[in-house]
Each structure stands twice: as C-alpha cells, then as structure tokens.
Scaffold this active site. Structure first.
Site, PDB file in Angstrom:
ATOM      1  N   ARG A  40     -24.491 -40.653  -9.725  1.00  0.00           N
ATOM      2  CA  ARG A  40     -24.495 -39.800  -8.544  1.00  0.00           C
ATOM      3  C   ARG A  40     -23.842 -40.451  -7.340  1.00  0.00           C
ATOM      4  NH1 ARG A  40     -30.649 -38.808  -9.455  1.00  0.00           N
ATOM      5  NH2 ARG A  40     -30.333 -41.023  -9.713  1.00  0.00           N
ATOM      6  N   GLU A  77     -35.535 -52.934 -14.362  1.00  0.00           N
ATOM      7  CA  GLU A  77     -36.954 -53.027 -14.694  1.00  0.00           C
ATOM      8  C   GLU A  77     -37.224 -52.578 -16.132  1.00  0.00           C
ATOM      9  OE1 GLU A  77     -36.090 -49.142 -12.632  1.00  0.00           O
ATOM     10  OE2 GLU A  77     -35.570 -51.210 -12.295  1.00  0.00           O
TER      11      GLU A  77
END
Length: 165
Positions: A40, A77
């Site tokens: 994006r 993560e």
C-alpha cells in the site's frame, strides 16, 4: 493485526486528502525521490511523488521487479521478509523520502532505510498514514530525519527519532 485502507483508497475525496496531507507535511524536506514500500505504500508513495513533482522508486517483495535489483532481508514479528529495489534506483547522495501506510513494529521501515542507504542514498524523511505507537516502531528509527504520521491514536504524531528517546 491488519489495517485495511482500501475503503479510504476507494473514496476519491478521502484518498486525495491523504495524498495531499502527506505531500504537504513532507514538502519542506529537501528530497530527490519518493520511495514507496509494497504494497500500500506504493499507492500512497506514487500519489505523493506526483504531487511533489519527484521521481518514484518502488521497494517491492522479491521477484516483482524486472531489472537488476538490490535487496535487504529483515525480521518481522512473524518471520522473515525482504525488500528489493532497482539497483540503479538512487544515485549516491540522492535524498529519498520513504512513504508507507502503517508504522507498526518498525521492521519494514528499518529495512527501507537500510535499502536506501545500501543503494548510496540518504534518507531525507519518512511519512506514514497511520502509526500504531503502542507497538513502538518509531524507537527503531535511529536516523536524524523527520518522521510524520497523519494518524496516531495515542497522539504525538510528528517527532524526530531522537525526541522519542
């Protein structure tokens, strides 16, 4: 946690407002190129580059660019990832503004900084639509450049990385 910005992008007036607001907030920063991070950030970055009259450099996932590329790998993560850029995207010393949709844990943003620098460029600043400050990604940005976020639920949207320490 995925933040979906497609409703914003599908609303012409809202999309224009966001692109203009990012461009306005970054316009005082001397830069030669806008870097947009897949996915994006490519959309937002291209709109900002157009508005500021600057060239645009896509930072994409591996295998998406047809030219010879330079890449950096980084940890997220939830695993590993990589960003690639055309090897000739930035000339030594060119100043790049990095644009992405969300600053969360900072992994992708740091990788984009590393990629700009490995290409010989200089990070002039960073702009984000949304910052999830409770994830503390800004603390991983250690350069001396402005970092702006249009929306930050916890406030304090415009600080240098040094002010966060």
């Amino acid at each position: 946690m995925f933040k979906d910005i497609t409703p914003l992008l599908s609303d012409g007036e809202a999309f224009r407002w966001v692109a203009d607001a990012l461009a306005d907030r970054l316009s005082d920063t001397s830069a030669d190129r806008i870097v947009g991070i897949e996915a994006r950030g490519l959309i937002l970055g291209a709109a900002v580059a157009y508005r500021l009259g600057l060239g645009f450099v896509p930072f994409r996932k591996p295998g998406k660019l047809p030219a010879i590329t330079h890449s950096v790998s980084y940890r997220l993560e939830y695993g590993e990832a990589a960003l690639e850029a055309p090897a000739d995207a930035l000339e030594p010393g060119q100043r790049a503004l990095i644009v992405d949709d969300v600053l969360a844990t900072g992994g992708t943003a740091v990788a984009a900084v590393d990629l700009v620098e490995s290409l010989g460029g200089v990070v002039a600043g960073m702009g984000f639509l949304l910052e999830l400050s409770f994830l503390d990604g800004r603390s991983k940005l250690v350069g001396n450049y402005p970092v702006i976020s249009l929306f930050c639920p916890e406030g304090n949207q415009e600080r240098s990385p040094e002010e966060d320490r």
